[in-house]
Design a protein around this motif. Sequence first.
Motif, PDB file in Angstrom:
ATOM      1  N   VAL A  32      27.988  52.452  25.721  1.00  0.00           N
ATOM      2  CA  VAL A  32      26.981  51.402  25.562  1.00  0.00           C
ATOM      3  C   VAL A  32      26.975  50.536  26.811  1.00  0.00           C
ATOM      4  CG1 VAL A  32      26.259  49.401  24.229  1.00  0.00           C
ATOM      5  CG2 VAL A  32      27.255  51.369  23.060  1.00  0.00           C
ATOM      6  N   GLN A  33      25.816  50.395  27.410  1.00  0.00           N
ATOM      7  CA  GLN A  33      25.676  49.480  28.544  1.00  0.00           C
ATOM      8  C   GLN A  33      24.758  48.338  28.130  1.00  0.00           C
ATOM      9  OE1 GLN A  33      24.330  52.030  31.783  1.00  0.00           O
ATOM     10  NE2 GLN A  33      26.435  52.203  32.523  1.00  0.00           N
ATOM     11  N   LEU A  34      25.150  47.132  28.524  1.00  0.00           N
ATOM     12  CA  LEU A  34      24.398  45.938  28.172  1.00  0.00           C
ATOM     13  C   LEU A  34      23.946  45.239  29.441  1.00  0.00           C
ATOM     14  CD1 LEU A  34      26.858  44.622  25.432  1.00  0.00           C
ATOM     15  CD2 LEU A  34      24.760  45.924  25.063  1.00  0.00           C
ATOM     16  N   GLN A  35      22.665  44.904  29.501  1.00  0.00           N
ATOM     17  CA  GLN A  35      22.097  44.266  30.681  1.00  0.00           C
ATOM     18  C   GLN A  35      21.511  42.918  30.280  1.00  0.00           C
ATOM     19  OE1 GLN A  35      22.044  45.608  33.909  1.00  0.00           O
ATOM     20  NE2 GLN A  35      21.276  43.607  34.549  1.00  0.00           N
ATOM     21  N   ALA A  36      22.180  41.837  30.707  1.00  0.00           N
ATOM     22  CA  ALA A  36      21.714  40.492  30.382  1.00  0.00           C
ATOM     23  C   ALA A  36      20.779  39.984  31.472  1.00  0.00           C
ATOM     24  CB  ALA A  36      22.901  39.553  30.232  1.00  0.00           C
ATOM     25  N   SER A  37      19.804  39.185  31.060  1.00  0.00           N
ATOM     26  CA  SER A  37      18.861  38.588  32.005  1.00  0.00           C
ATOM     27  C   SER A  37      18.322  37.291  31.425  1.00  0.00           C
ATOM     28  CB  SER A  37      17.712  39.560  32.290  1.00  0.00           C
ATOM     29  OG  SER A  37      16.991  39.847  31.098  1.00  0.00           O
ATOM     30  N   GLY A  38      17.611  36.534  32.268  1.00  0.00           N
ATOM     31  CA  GLY A  38      16.958  35.326  31.800  1.00  0.00           C
ATOM     32  C   GLY A  38      17.626  34.032  32.218  1.00  0.00           C
TER      33      GLY A  38
ATOM     34  N   TYR B 178      27.478  35.919  28.784  1.00  0.00           N
ATOM     35  CA  TYR B 178      27.698  37.347  28.617  1.00  0.00           C
ATOM     36  C   TYR B 178      27.229  37.792  27.233  1.00  0.00           C
ATOM     37  CZ  TYR B 178      30.907  36.749  32.554  1.00  0.00           C
ATOM     38  OH  TYR B 178      31.468  36.454  33.778  1.00  0.00           O
ATOM     39  N   CYS B 179      26.559  38.920  27.192  1.00  0.00           N
ATOM     40  CA  CYS B 179      26.272  39.487  25.886  1.00  0.00           C
ATOM     41  C   CYS B 179      27.320  40.548  25.565  1.00  0.00           C
ATOM     42  CB  CYS B 179      24.872  40.078  25.821  1.00  0.00           C
ATOM     43  SG  CYS B 179      24.568  41.471  26.909  1.00  0.00           S
ATOM     44  N   ALA B 180      27.507  40.785  24.296  1.00  0.00           N
ATOM     45  CA  ALA B 180      28.544  41.703  23.849  1.00  0.00           C
ATOM     46  C   ALA B 180      28.099  42.415  22.580  1.00  0.00           C
ATOM     47  CB  ALA B 180      29.841  40.937  23.600  1.00  0.00           C
ATOM     48  N   ALA B 181      28.696  43.558  22.341  1.00  0.00           N
ATOM     49  CA  ALA B 181      28.352  44.340  21.154  1.00  0.00           C
ATOM     50  C   ALA B 181      29.622  44.839  20.474  1.00  0.00           C
ATOM     51  CB  ALA B 181      27.468  45.522  21.544  1.00  0.00           C
ATOM     52  N   SER B 182      29.524  44.952  19.170  1.00  0.00           N
ATOM     53  CA  SER B 182      30.655  45.421  18.378  1.00  0.00           C
ATOM     54  C   SER B 182      30.175  46.442  17.359  1.00  0.00           C
ATOM     55  CB  SER B 182      31.304  44.240  17.658  1.00  0.00           C
ATOM     56  OG  SER B 182      32.318  44.684  16.784  1.00  0.00           O
TER      57      SER B 182
ATOM     58  N   VAL C 258      33.432  36.570  12.811  1.00  0.00           N
ATOM     59  CA  VAL C 258      33.086  37.148  14.109  1.00  0.00           C
ATOM     60  C   VAL C 258      34.102  38.233  14.464  1.00  0.00           C
ATOM     61  CG1 VAL C 258      32.727  36.673  16.548  1.00  0.00           C
ATOM     62  CG2 VAL C 258      32.041  34.982  14.830  1.00  0.00           C
ATOM     63  N   PRO C 259      33.633  39.446  14.716  1.00  0.00           N
ATOM     64  CA  PRO C 259      34.563  40.546  15.002  1.00  0.00           C
ATOM     65  C   PRO C 259      34.967  40.574  16.474  1.00  0.00           C
ATOM     66  CG  PRO C 259      32.339  41.365  15.060  1.00  0.00           C
ATOM     67  CD  PRO C 259      32.243  39.903  14.711  1.00  0.00           C
ATOM     68  N   SER C 260      35.854  41.485  16.795  1.00  0.00           N
ATOM     69  CA  SER C 260      36.152  41.712  18.211  1.00  0.00           C
ATOM     70  C   SER C 260      35.021  42.542  18.810  1.00  0.00           C
ATOM     71  CB  SER C 260      37.485  42.445  18.354  1.00  0.00           C
ATOM     72  OG  SER C 260      37.439  43.679  17.652  1.00  0.00           O
ATOM     73  N   PHE C 261      34.767  42.333  20.090  1.00  0.00           N
ATOM     74  CA  PHE C 261      33.677  43.011  20.765  1.00  0.00           C
ATOM     75  C   PHE C 261      34.231  43.995  21.788  1.00  0.00           C
ATOM     76  CE2 PHE C 261      29.901  40.788  19.312  1.00  0.00           C
ATOM     77  CZ  PHE C 261      30.440  39.678  18.698  1.00  0.00           C
ATOM     78  N   GLY C 262      33.750  45.237  21.723  1.00  0.00           N
ATOM     79  CA  GLY C 262      34.262  46.268  22.616  1.00  0.00           C
ATOM     80  C   GLY C 262      33.380  46.550  23.814  1.00  0.00           C
ATOM     81  N   TYR C 263      32.157  46.028  23.793  1.00  0.00           N
ATOM     82  CA  TYR C 263      31.213  46.305  24.875  1.00  0.00           C
ATOM     83  C   TYR C 263      30.690  44.978  25.437  1.00  0.00           C
ATOM     84  CZ  TYR C 263      31.309  50.794  22.516  1.00  0.00           C
ATOM     85  OH  TYR C 263      31.727  51.956  21.931  1.00  0.00           O
ATOM     86  N   TRP C 264      30.645  44.908  26.770  1.00  0.00           N
ATOM     87  CA  TRP C 264      30.260  43.663  27.428  1.00  0.00           C
ATOM     88  C   TRP C 264      29.247  43.922  28.531  1.00  0.00           C
ATOM     89  CZ3 TRP C 264      32.103  38.945  25.812  1.00  0.00           C
ATOM     90  CH2 TRP C 264      33.140  38.985  24.872  1.00  0.00           C
ATOM     91  N   GLY C 265      28.311  42.974  28.686  1.00  0.00           N
ATOM     92  CA  GLY C 265      27.371  43.018  29.788  1.00  0.00           C
ATOM     93  C   GLY C 265      27.943  42.324  31.010  1.00  0.00           C
ATOM     94  N   GLN C 266      27.162  42.277  32.068  1.00  0.00           N
ATOM     95  CA  GLN C 266      27.655  41.771  33.348  1.00  0.00           C
ATOM     96  C   GLN C 266      27.533  40.266  33.495  1.00  0.00           C
ATOM     97  OE1 GLN C 266      24.635  42.558  32.874  1.00  0.00           O
ATOM     98  NE2 GLN C 266      23.362  41.332  34.214  1.00  0.00           N
TER      99      GLN C 266
END
Length: 122
Positions: A1-7, A94-98, A106-114
Amino acid sequence: VQLQASGGGLVQAGGSLRLSCAASVRTFSINTMGWFRQAPGEEREFVAAISWSGVRSYYGDSVKGRFTISRDNAKNTVYLQMDSLKPEDTAVYYCAASVRGLASGVPSFGYWGQGTQVTVSS
């Protein structure tokens, strides 16, 4: 999973920004999505999280009533609407996904954006 934050960007105190985070896979394949932030010299801080359905959400105490998290699974995107911004909101966001849900908090998050920089001027 790739996360791309913007804005992110520069805004005056009292203003608004909307952050977006696009996931490289269908958000149906992940569960909770969230936002964190980190200011220089500070520890990473939880901002908000949202369940897969969008029905359940949690917010950090410092942003309650000012920030709103939402998601659009059809667009594989999670959003963070930030209103009434304060200088102390300045940080890299940072955005994150679990793969875990919000049922037990709130769970632990294994995926992080830049990360995307938000700067609020006084």
